[in-house]
Design a protein around this motif. Structure first.
Motif, PDB file in Angstrom:
ATOM      1  N   ILE A  40      -7.601   7.873  -3.653  1.00 55.92           N
ATOM      2  CA  ILE A  40      -6.534   7.576  -4.553  1.00 55.92           C
ATOM      3  C   ILE A  40      -5.873   6.132  -4.607  1.00 55.92           C
ATOM      4  O   ILE A  40      -5.709   5.624  -5.475  1.00 55.92           O
ATOM      5  CB  ILE A  40      -5.612   8.769  -4.606  1.00 55.92           C
ATOM      6  N   LEU A  41      -5.611   5.791  -3.264  1.00 55.20           N
ATOM      7  CA  LEU A  41      -4.818   4.547  -3.237  1.00 55.20           C
ATOM      8  C   LEU A  41      -5.514   3.702  -3.641  1.00 55.20           C
ATOM      9  O   LEU A  41      -5.139   2.667  -4.224  1.00 55.20           O
ATOM     10  CB  LEU A  41      -4.750   4.439  -1.581  1.00 55.20           C
ATOM     11  N   ARG A  42      -6.854   3.502  -3.647  1.00 51.81           N
ATOM     12  CA  ARG A  42      -7.843   2.324  -3.980  1.00 51.81           C
ATOM     13  C   ARG A  42      -7.959   2.327  -5.496  1.00 51.81           C
ATOM     14  O   ARG A  42      -8.207   1.220  -6.042  1.00 51.81           O
ATOM     15  CB  ARG A  42      -9.427   2.636  -3.724  1.00 51.81           C
ATOM     16  N   LYS A  43      -7.412   3.317  -6.129  1.00 50.66           N
ATOM     17  CA  LYS A  43      -7.301   3.346  -7.643  1.00 50.66           C
ATOM     18  C   LYS A  43      -6.047   2.922  -8.232  1.00 50.66           C
ATOM     19  O   LYS A  43      -5.901   2.778  -9.592  1.00 50.66           O
ATOM     20  CB  LYS A  43      -7.634   4.791  -8.253  1.00 50.66           C
ATOM     21  N   ILE A  44      -4.948   2.476  -7.273  1.00 50.97           N
ATOM     22  CA  ILE A  44      -3.749   2.270  -7.926  1.00 50.97           C
ATOM     23  C   ILE A  44      -3.766   0.736  -8.049  1.00 50.97           C
ATOM     24  O   ILE A  44      -4.100  -0.309  -7.091  1.00 50.97           O
ATOM     25  CB  ILE A  44      -2.618   2.677  -6.992  1.00 50.97           C
ATOM     26  N   ASN A  48       0.745  -1.358  -0.050  1.00 52.63           N
ATOM     27  CA  ASN A  48       0.065   0.153   0.104  1.00 52.63           C
ATOM     28  C   ASN A  48       0.924   1.499   0.112  1.00 52.63           C
ATOM     29  O   ASN A  48       0.460   2.403   0.143  1.00 52.63           O
ATOM     30  CB  ASN A  48      -1.139  -0.135   1.139  1.00 52.63           C
ATOM     31  N   GLN A  49       2.121   1.173  -0.473  1.00 55.22           N
ATOM     32  CA  GLN A  49       3.086   2.278  -0.278  1.00 55.22           C
ATOM     33  C   GLN A  49       4.044   2.437  -1.447  1.00 55.22           C
ATOM     34  O   GLN A  49       4.320   3.482  -1.789  1.00 55.22           O
ATOM     35  CB  GLN A  49       3.996   1.916   0.942  1.00 55.22           C
ATOM     36  N   PHE A  50       4.465   1.287  -2.207  1.00 55.75           N
ATOM     37  CA  PHE A  50       5.401   1.343  -3.370  1.00 55.75           C
ATOM     38  C   PHE A  50       4.828   1.026  -4.541  1.00 55.75           C
ATOM     39  O   PHE A  50       4.342  -0.042  -4.663  1.00 55.75           O
ATOM     40  CB  PHE A  50       6.576   0.413  -2.881  1.00 55.75           C
ATOM     41  N   LEU A  82      10.726   3.117 -12.396  1.00 58.22           N
ATOM     42  CA  LEU A  82      11.051   4.188 -11.027  1.00 58.22           C
ATOM     43  C   LEU A  82      10.035   3.931  -9.961  1.00 58.22           C
ATOM     44  O   LEU A  82       8.822   3.637  -9.906  1.00 58.22           O
ATOM     45  CB  LEU A  82      10.846   5.461 -11.425  1.00 58.22           C
ATOM     46  N   GLN A  83      10.491   3.758  -8.603  1.00 62.86           N
ATOM     47  CA  GLN A  83       9.710   3.558  -7.382  1.00 62.86           C
ATOM     48  C   GLN A  83       9.433   4.789  -6.966  1.00 62.86           C
ATOM     49  O   GLN A  83       9.801   5.627  -6.775  1.00 62.86           O
ATOM     50  CB  GLN A  83      10.619   2.784  -6.464  1.00 62.86           C
ATOM     51  N   ILE A  84       7.849   4.886  -6.709  1.00 63.06           N
ATOM     52  CA  ILE A  84       7.211   5.892  -6.324  1.00 63.06           C
ATOM     53  C   ILE A  84       6.718   5.616  -4.878  1.00 63.06           C
ATOM     54  O   ILE A  84       6.194   4.582  -4.496  1.00 63.06           O
ATOM     55  CB  ILE A  84       5.850   6.318  -7.039  1.00 63.06           C
ATOM     56  N   VAL A  85       7.147   6.328  -3.836  1.00 62.35           N
ATOM     57  CA  VAL A  85       6.949   6.018  -2.500  1.00 62.35           C
ATOM     58  C   VAL A  85       5.939   6.933  -1.937  1.00 62.35           C
ATOM     59  O   VAL A  85       5.914   8.364  -2.040  1.00 62.35           O
ATOM     60  CB  VAL A  85       8.292   6.245  -1.402  1.00 62.35           C
ATOM     61  N   ILE A  86       4.530   6.339  -1.505  1.00 62.47           N
ATOM     62  CA  ILE A  86       3.382   7.254  -1.270  1.00 62.47           C
ATOM     63  C   ILE A  86       3.248   7.541   0.372  1.00 62.47           C
ATOM     64  O   ILE A  86       3.480   6.410   1.254  1.00 62.47           O
ATOM     65  CB  ILE A  86       1.983   6.572  -1.911  1.00 62.47           C
TER      66      ILE A  86
END
Length: 478
Positions: free
Chosen positions: A59-63, A32-34, A46-50
């Motif tokens: 927004i998290l639910r749409k990833i 739930n983070q990377f 590329l790693q995106i850290v949320i």
RNA sequence: GCCUCAAUAGCUCAGCUGGUUAGAGCGGCGGACUGUUAAUCCGUAGGUCCAAGGUUCAAGUCCUUGUUGAGGCGCCA
């Protein structure tokens, strides 16, 4: 959102501390983070850290895998082991959702056959991303190779009126209504009523037109799609494929071989220099696949070593006659292990024989030349022995024939006699014969099957996996 | 066009010489998780066994035909 920066650029320049925006498609979402984000510019993600505190749950639910999103944040050195840098996101913008229940590309291994059925989405996988980036680099290198050597890129027609080249069955081009075909007084289809006022087809080769160009511009090449309506069901044939056809005035057969060998090595070197990550990935994939095979079916060299080996060694050059001698004395021929046992000079070489020469006898690419005229095309220059023609084929390990070429018959009388022998209509090809009437000269050229080259460089075993949307008998989806 | 092989869950596959209610991993869904690397853990749903016909007390399994795919051959690049 700010202007986006391509991921390949960030991976290369690593502007630590800068605020940047990247946009791409989610490959995976962990903890739930990377987010592993890929924008196609590079093999690597590329790693995106949320920061969950800063980011809305909606927004998290749409990833999900496949989601298109943009991320703005500070580029920092990664604390994790899998990557050097990452972005700590301040803002996430969802552009396009991807329903995880129906999105076919899951973060797992898929079969090539499954991905072929989903060819519209297969670009989003590691393998096909790599293949199509390499395909681009090879296409680009074709142009730089010839441009650097002062060749002109000649655009040969896609629609042709001649069907006399004998390179294969052709696709008809017509605007006639199949439910209402006009007939003439003799009961034949009246092509005078068709769009061009005559019968037309899709081209099977740009060679004849390239010859016209070469005998004025000196050295030209074509690079375009060609079409063959053969019912070929193999991993090396397409109904629509791209062909590279250089043609050079005053070159003889040996100059032709030199040019072809130089070009093939140039393309391989270009790929090794410009597609490192993609090739390394394909190399590893091939290694994994080979380790599953029984020991005797594993190749002696893997992808990158094979490419290096090709660069470092001269191609073997032998005449058809020498090849027949080698085959006659070979173990599989004496022990009748070949399906088609070679009995005498004049036999057409089958793929098992070509494979023996390339993979067992010479163990490197082979250029075969001076074939019996009976098994070759009408336009090839007849040798003084009157038995052989100045033809050459380049055979590659695992691929077979990748290049086919010849010195062309420049003598009008000999050419006309050959056409009569083979029942090729001369009136349709008057323009081709005119070249021999006015300022004829020795000239040579060859055709490179572009997809076969991409196959060799990527190590993909099926040609349908190196062209975005393959056309084969019974299949023209997308 | 010819030869060989295959088709089982969304995907990758297991399912023996025919025998109860067809399984696994991954993925999905619900939940947990602020340093993950195809994350992990708990729970859960999901099948016209390619289609049609046949043999049999009984067919995912055997037979016939067809469809689709793969590998090989021919044609070539």
């Amino acid at each position: 959102m700010n202007k986006r920066t391509r991921i390949d650029q960030l991976l290369e320049t690593k502007p630590i501390g800068e605020k940047v925006t990247v946009k791409g498609w989610v490959r995976s979402f962990r903890n739930n983070q990377f987010v592993a984000l890929n924008d196609g510019s590079d093999f690597d993600n590329l790693q995106i850290v949320i920061d969950r505190g800063k980011t809305d749950d909606s927004i998290l639910r749409k990833i999900h895998p496949g989601t298109a999103l943009g991320a703005t944040g500070t580029l920092v050195e990664s604390r994790g082991k899998g990557q050097a840098i990452e972005i700590h996101a301040d803002e996430i913008v969802i552009y396009g959702e991807s329903d995880p229940e129906t999105y076919p590309i899951q973060p797992k291994k898929h079969s090539k056959e499954f991905l072929r059925e989903n060819a519209h989405l297969r670009f989003r996988t590691n393998t096909f991303g790599a293949v199509f980036r390499i395909r681009h680099q090879l296409a680009y290198a074709i142009h730089t190779f010839f441009h650097e050597r002062k060749f002109y890129y000649l655009h040969s027609p896609i629609i042709t009126a001649s069907d006399a080249e004998g390179a294969g069955e052709m696709f008809r081009v017509t605007t006639l209504d199949p439910a209402n075909i006009p007939f003439n007084e003799q009961g034949q289809v009246d092509f005078k009523k068709d769009f061009f006022g005559r019968e037309t087809n899709l081209t099977v080769s740009g060679q004849l037109e390239a010859e016209l160009g070469a005998l004025a511009l000196g050295q030209v090449y074509t690079f375009g799609p060609t079409f063959r309506a053969e019912n070929s069901n193999t991993s090396r044939h397409l109904a629509e494929f791209w062909m590279v056809e250089p043609e050079v005035a005053f070159n003889d057969l040996y100059d032709n071989m030199d040019l072809a060998e130089e070009m093939l090595k140039y393309l391989i070197r270009h790929a090794l220099d410009h597609c490192k990550k993609d090739l390394e990935f394909l190399h590893q994939q091939a290694e994994k696949e080979d380790s599953q095979k029984p020991r005797n079916e594993r190749p002696e060299m893997n992808l990158i070593d094979r490419l290096q080996f090709c660069l470092e060694h001269d191609f073997a050059r032998i005449s058809y006659t020498e090849a027949i001698d080698i085959l006659l004395n070979s173990k599989p021929n004496k022990k009748k292990k070949f399906k088609f046992v070679i009995e005498e000079w004049g036999a057409d070489l089958q793929s098992e024989h070509e494979r023996y020469l390339v993979e067992k006898h010479f163990k490197k690419p082979v250029i075969l030349y001076d074939y019996p005229k009976e098994i070759k095309s009408f336009y090839m220059k007849v040798n003084e022995d009157n038995k052989t023609v100045r033809a050459m084929d380049i055979l590659f390990p695992g691929i077979g024939e990748i290049v086919g070429g010849s010195e062309r018959e420049e003598n009008l009388d000999v050419l006309v006699a050959r056409m009569d022998e083979l029942n090729i209509p001369k009136d349709e090809l008057y323009w081709y014969l005119d070249i021999r009437k006015f300022g004829s000269c020795p000239h040579s050229g060859y055709g490179l099957g572009f997809e076969r080259m991409v196959q060799f460089v990527t190590g993909m075993s099926n040609i349908r996996d190196v062209i975005p949307f393959p056309r084969t008998p019974g299949n023209a989806s997308f």
